[in-house]
Design an enzyme around this catalytic site. Structure first.
Site, PDB file in Angstrom:
ATOM      1  N   ASN A   9     -36.627  -2.053  55.647  1.00 30.60           N
ATOM      2  CA  ASN A   9     -36.921  -3.814  56.003  1.00 30.60           C
ATOM      3  C   ASN A   9     -36.833  -4.275  54.157  1.00 30.60           C
ATOM      4  OD1 ASN A   9     -38.052  -6.148  54.783  1.00 30.60           O
ATOM      5  ND2 ASN A   9     -39.900  -5.647  54.926  1.00 30.60           N
ATOM      6  N   LYS A  11     -36.045  -7.253  52.803  1.00 34.72           N
ATOM      7  CA  LYS A  11     -36.745  -8.152  52.299  1.00 34.72           C
ATOM      8  C   LYS A  11     -35.892  -9.245  51.820  1.00 34.72           C
ATOM      9  CE  LYS A  11     -40.787  -5.580  51.235  1.00 34.72           C
ATOM     10  NZ  LYS A  11     -41.988  -5.234  50.970  1.00 34.72           N
ATOM     11  N   HIS A  95     -45.906  -8.942  59.287  1.00 38.37           N
ATOM     12  CA  HIS A  95     -46.088  -8.618  57.626  1.00 38.37           C
ATOM     13  C   HIS A  95     -46.920  -8.848  57.336  1.00 38.37           C
ATOM     14  CE1 HIS A  95     -44.535  -6.452  53.868  1.00 38.37           C
ATOM     15  NE2 HIS A  95     -43.305  -5.440  55.084  1.00 38.37           N
ATOM     16  N   GLU A  97     -45.903  -9.665  53.535  1.00 37.31           N
ATOM     17  CA  GLU A  97     -45.519 -11.152  53.534  1.00 37.31           C
ATOM     18  C   GLU A  97     -46.182 -11.812  53.764  1.00 37.31           C
ATOM     19  OE1 GLU A  97     -42.507  -8.760  51.405  1.00 37.31           O
ATOM     20  OE2 GLU A  97     -44.037  -7.431  50.507  1.00 37.31           O
ATOM     21  N   GLU A 167     -49.134  -0.627  58.054  1.00 34.57           N
ATOM     22  CA  GLU A 167     -49.001  -0.493  55.732  1.00 34.57           C
ATOM     23  C   GLU A 167     -50.205  -0.685  55.483  1.00 34.57           C
ATOM     24  OE1 GLU A 167     -44.227  -1.669  55.910  1.00 34.57           O
ATOM     25  OE2 GLU A 167     -45.319  -3.218  55.532  1.00 34.57           O
ATOM     26  N   GLY A 173     -45.139  -2.065  47.182  1.00 28.61           N
ATOM     27  CA  GLY A 173     -44.326  -2.535  46.267  1.00 28.61           C
ATOM     28  C   GLY A 173     -45.631  -1.876  45.016  1.00 28.61           C
ATOM     29  N   SER A 212     -44.687   1.934  49.841  1.00 33.04           N
ATOM     30  CA  SER A 212     -43.540   2.492  48.663  1.00 33.04           C
ATOM     31  C   SER A 212     -43.467   4.329  49.633  1.00 33.04           C
ATOM     32  CB  SER A 212     -45.381   3.414  47.950  1.00 33.04           C
ATOM     33  OG  SER A 212     -45.696   1.688  47.230  1.00 33.04           O
TER      34      SER A 212
HETATM   35  P1  PGA Z   1     -42.051  -1.040  50.508  1.00 30.71           P
HETATM   36  O1  PGA Z   1     -42.414  -1.937  51.187  1.00 30.71           O
HETATM   37  O2  PGA Z   1     -41.887   0.349  50.970  1.00 30.71           O
HETATM   38  O3  PGA Z   1     -41.804  -1.448  48.433  1.00 30.71           O
HETATM   39  O4  PGA Z   1     -43.798  -0.512  49.741  1.00 30.71           O
HETATM   40  C1  PGA Z   1     -42.733  -1.056  52.502  1.00 30.71           C
HETATM   41  C2  PGA Z   1     -42.810  -2.213  53.232  1.00 30.71           C
HETATM   42  O5  PGA Z   1     -42.929  -3.897  52.908  1.00 30.71           O
HETATM   43  O6  PGA Z   1     -42.045  -2.824  54.737  1.00 30.71           O
END
Ligand code: PGA
Length: 249
Positions: A9, A11, A95, A97, A167, A173, A212
């Site tokens: 992903n 982003k 997601h 976010e 997630e 993140g 992460s």
């Molecule tokens: P990350 O993000 O691996 O940077 O924690 C995962 C995601 O948001 O899909």
């Protein structure tokens, strides 16, 4: 055997030129080509260019979101059919976010998922609890409600075409990953929940872990019986790191 999927992903990262560069590095790298489905999800503006590079390769293309509407007066939105014309086969939906910054609800994610099924895109439906929710013992309640809401009304046949990503919001993140055991527990819970609707679909459903995921923790996570892959943010932006995660699968 369930399908193993490693999805990146990306982003809001990468111009067209940067995306092309990263894709060329991924294609040149020595990643497993058998037994693992590799998906990358660049930004909307890079999808067309990405498709040209990935066509005929072992890497599939996905988008990070799509509209719940088919077409019309929805300024800024991107439809399923638009995604299909630029070669996307997967779409990340719900997601955290999008839930957090754009107030997406389970109901909206359900509508988008319905449209993804209808148009032939594979939805990667994201669920996960916040730190407060985990610490107050609500993980299963929250994730169960998200699963029920986002997948409401689908048949076993539709669910067989879905992908779920668990997630935990507190792990995205932040560098904090759920331990393999913590993640496994929730993955098993999700599979059981889907099994209440359709046992066969639950059995074949790929459930990816995200939050992460890095080269050094991927193997432990992916060894768990109900973890069928990873949705990778930060570590998918560097070819070497993403390839190491693919090879850990
Ligand atoms: P990350 O993000 O691996 O940077 O924690 C995962 C995601 O948001 O899909």
């Amino acid at each position: 055997m369930r399908e193993i999927i490693i999805a990146g992903n990306w982003k809001m990262n990468g111009t067209v030129a940067e995306t092309e560069k990263l894709l060329k590095e991924l294609l040149a790298g020595k990643s497993k080509k058998r037994g693992v489905t590799v998906v990358v999800c660049p930004s909307f503006t890079s999808l067309h260019a990405a498709h040209k590079i990935l066509k005929g390769s072992h890497i599939a293309l996905g988008a990070q979101d799509m509209s719940a509407h088919q077409k019309g007066a929805f300024t800024s939105e991107v439809s399923a059919s638009m995604l299909l014309t630029v070669g996307a086969r997967y779409v990340i939906l719900g997601h955290s976010e999008k839930r957090q910054y754009h107030a997406e609800t389970d109901e909206l994610v359900n509508a988008k998922t319905r449209l993804a099924f209808a148009s032939g895109l594979t939805p990667i439906v994201c669920v996960g609890e916040t730190l407060d929710q985990r610490e107050s013992g609500q993980t299963n309640d929250v994730v169960g409600t998200q699963i029920n809401g986002t997948l409401a009304g689908f048949t076993g046949e539709q669910l067989e075409k879905a992908v779920i990503a668990y997630e935990p919001v507190w792990a995205i993140g932040t560098g904090k990953t759920a331990t393999p055991e913590m993640a496994q527990e929730v993955h098993k819970f999700i599979r059981d929940r889907v099994g209440q609707v359709d046992r066969e679909a639950a059995h074949s459903l790929p459930i990816l872990y995200g939050g992460s995921v890095k080269a050094d923790n991927a193997e432990g996570l992916l060894k768990q019986p109900d973890i069928d892959g990873a949705l990778v943010g930060g570590a998918s932006l560097k070819a070497d790191d993403f390839i190491a995660i693919i090879n850990a699968a």
